[in-house]
Design an enzyme around this catalytic site. Structure first.
Site, PDB file in Angstrom:
ATOM      1  N   ASP A   8      -6.255  -8.918   5.680  1.00 51.05           N
ATOM      2  CA  ASP A   8      -7.372  -9.470   6.451  1.00 51.05           C
ATOM      3  C   ASP A   8      -8.678  -8.991   5.825  1.00 51.05           C
ATOM      4  O   ASP A   8      -8.665  -8.471   4.702  1.00 51.05           O
ATOM      5  CB  ASP A   8      -7.241  -9.137   7.949  1.00 51.05           C
ATOM      6  CG  ASP A   8      -7.397  -7.655   8.225  1.00 51.05           C
ATOM      7  OD1 ASP A   8      -7.747  -6.881   7.291  1.00 51.05           O
ATOM      8  OD2 ASP A   8      -7.174  -7.244   9.380  1.00 51.05           O
TER       9      ASP A   8
ATOM     10  N   GLU B 242       8.540   1.177  -2.498  1.00 57.15           N
ATOM     11  CA  GLU B 242       7.688  -0.016  -2.627  1.00 57.15           C
ATOM     12  C   GLU B 242       8.478  -1.154  -3.260  1.00 57.15           C
ATOM     13  O   GLU B 242       8.375  -2.314  -2.838  1.00 57.15           O
ATOM     14  CB  GLU B 242       6.462   0.284  -3.500  1.00 57.15           C
ATOM     15  CG  GLU B 242       5.497   1.288  -2.914  1.00 57.15           C
ATOM     16  CD  GLU B 242       4.285   1.502  -3.814  1.00 57.15           C
ATOM     17  OE1 GLU B 242       3.800   0.535  -4.433  1.00 57.15           O
ATOM     18  OE2 GLU B 242       3.810   2.649  -3.894  1.00 57.15           O
TER      19      GLU B 242
ATOM     20  N   HIS C 140       0.851  -1.196   0.000  1.00 57.33           N
ATOM     21  CA  HIS C 140       0.000   0.000   0.000  1.00 57.33           C
ATOM     22  C   HIS C 140       0.889   1.250   0.000  1.00 57.33           C
ATOM     23  O   HIS C 140       1.842   1.333   0.773  1.00 57.33           O
ATOM     24  CB  HIS C 140      -0.901  -0.001   1.245  1.00 57.33           C
ATOM     25  CG  HIS C 140      -1.822   1.175   1.271  1.00 57.33           C
ATOM     26  ND1 HIS C 140      -2.939   1.253   0.459  1.00 57.33           N
ATOM     27  CD2 HIS C 140      -1.772   2.344   1.965  1.00 57.33           C
ATOM     28  CE1 HIS C 140      -3.544   2.414   0.671  1.00 57.33           C
ATOM     29  NE2 HIS C 140      -2.858   3.092   1.574  1.00 57.33           N
TER      30      HIS C 140
HETATM   31  C1  GRF Z   1       1.209   0.817  -6.136  1.00 52.34           C
HETATM   32  O1  GRF Z   1       1.356   2.155  -5.763  1.00 52.34           O
HETATM   33  C2  GRF Z   1       0.736  -0.015  -4.975  1.00 52.34           C
HETATM   34  O2  GRF Z   1       1.224   0.425  -3.748  1.00 52.34           O
HETATM   35  C3  GRF Z   1      -0.754   0.149  -5.032  1.00 52.34           C
HETATM   36  O3  GRF Z   1      -1.064   0.187  -6.397  1.00 52.34           O
HETATM   37  C4  GRF Z   1       0.075   0.638  -7.135  1.00 52.34           C
HETATM   38  C5  GRF Z   1       0.379  -0.425  -8.139  1.00 52.34           C
HETATM   39  O4  GRF Z   1       1.416  -0.071  -8.995  1.00 52.34           O
HETATM   40  N1  GRF Z   1      -1.422  -0.892  -4.298  1.00 52.34           N
HETATM   41  P1  GRF Z   1       2.047  -1.150  -9.946  1.00 52.34           P
HETATM   42  O5  GRF Z   1       0.907  -1.746 -10.766  1.00 52.34           O
HETATM   43  O6  GRF Z   1       2.713  -2.192  -9.102  1.00 52.34           O
HETATM   44  O7  GRF Z   1       3.029  -0.415 -10.798  1.00 52.34           O
END
Ligand code: GRF
Length: 204
Positions: free
Chosen positions: A144, A177, A112
């Site tokens: 969850d 991420e 997220h």
């Molecule tokens: C990311 O920012 C992720 O955190 C969110 O949706 C976006 C997906 O990006 N859940 P990608 O498709 O992985 O480039």
């Protein structure tokens, strides 16, 4: 050591999927294999990325099913066919239903783009930016029944700078991420994540 079979659920461009594939291919996540990528949207770039790496890429059309349960039953069938042990949500834009959740209890992980429990749901980066926070970030967590409420595995802080736009901030978050998601997957595959109530102990 056994290989952990992974499925990745996506709805879009798939940059987080790519980071998982790359980290498996370069050995940073050992003993793991992405067996199938499932998209609820046709023609996503994430599906193309999977194909480029010889991974089965499947579009499951939600409109073909009467309800969430039958839609997810099809997903469960695909997961079972590939002997999947771990499900990753990488930009998957649906809330996981009871059946899928129960079958993969403690084995579904989501990324997220905000520091949970702040700014759950859609557009976490924009929500944080609009709120005027000075620090945001990203969270990897077990899934969850709530929306972005499950036990937190790893979080990473990202500063909000004076001249940021929401898009610039989102790009800075995305870089992180791509680091913490593979790291969490490595820890899971190595059996180092222990869920204790709301908390996740890391035995690294
Ligand atoms: C990311 O920012 C992720 O955190 C969110 O949706 C976006 C997906 O990006 N859940 P990608 O498709 O992985 O480039």
């Amino acid at each position: 050591m056994n290989i952990t079979n992974i499925a990745v659920l996506v709805s879009g461009r798939g940059s987080n999927l790519q980071s998982i594939i790359d980290n498996i291919e370069n050995g940073t996540i050992p003993h793991a294999s992405v067996k199938v990528v499932i998209s609820d949207v046709d023609g996503t770039y994430a599906l193309k990325r999977a194909q480029q790496h010889g991974i089965e890429a499947v579009f499951v059309d939600p409109n073909k099913y009467d309800n969430k349960t039958s839609f997810e039953n099809e997903i469960l069938r695909i997961l079972a066919a590939h002997d999947i042990e771990l499900v990753l949500l990488a930009g998957y834009m649906r809330v996981v239903g009871a059946n899928l959740l129960e079958t993969f209890k403690g084995r579904i992980i989501n990324i997220h783009p905000a520091l949970l429990p702040s700014f759950p749901g859609l557009h976490g980066q924009q929500q944080a930016f609009d709120h005027g926070v000075k620090v945001s970030g990203c969270t990897v967590h077990f899934v969850d029944e709530g929306v972005d409420t499950g036990p937190i595995i790893i979080q990473r802080c990202v500063p909000v700078l004076e001249d940021d736009t929401a898009d610039v901030l989102a790009d800075r978050i995305l870089e992180q991420e791509h680091k913490i998601f593979p790291e969490a997957v490595r820890l899971f595959v190595q059996g180092k994540l222990i869920i204790k109530g709301r908390k996740v102990e890391i035995a690294d």
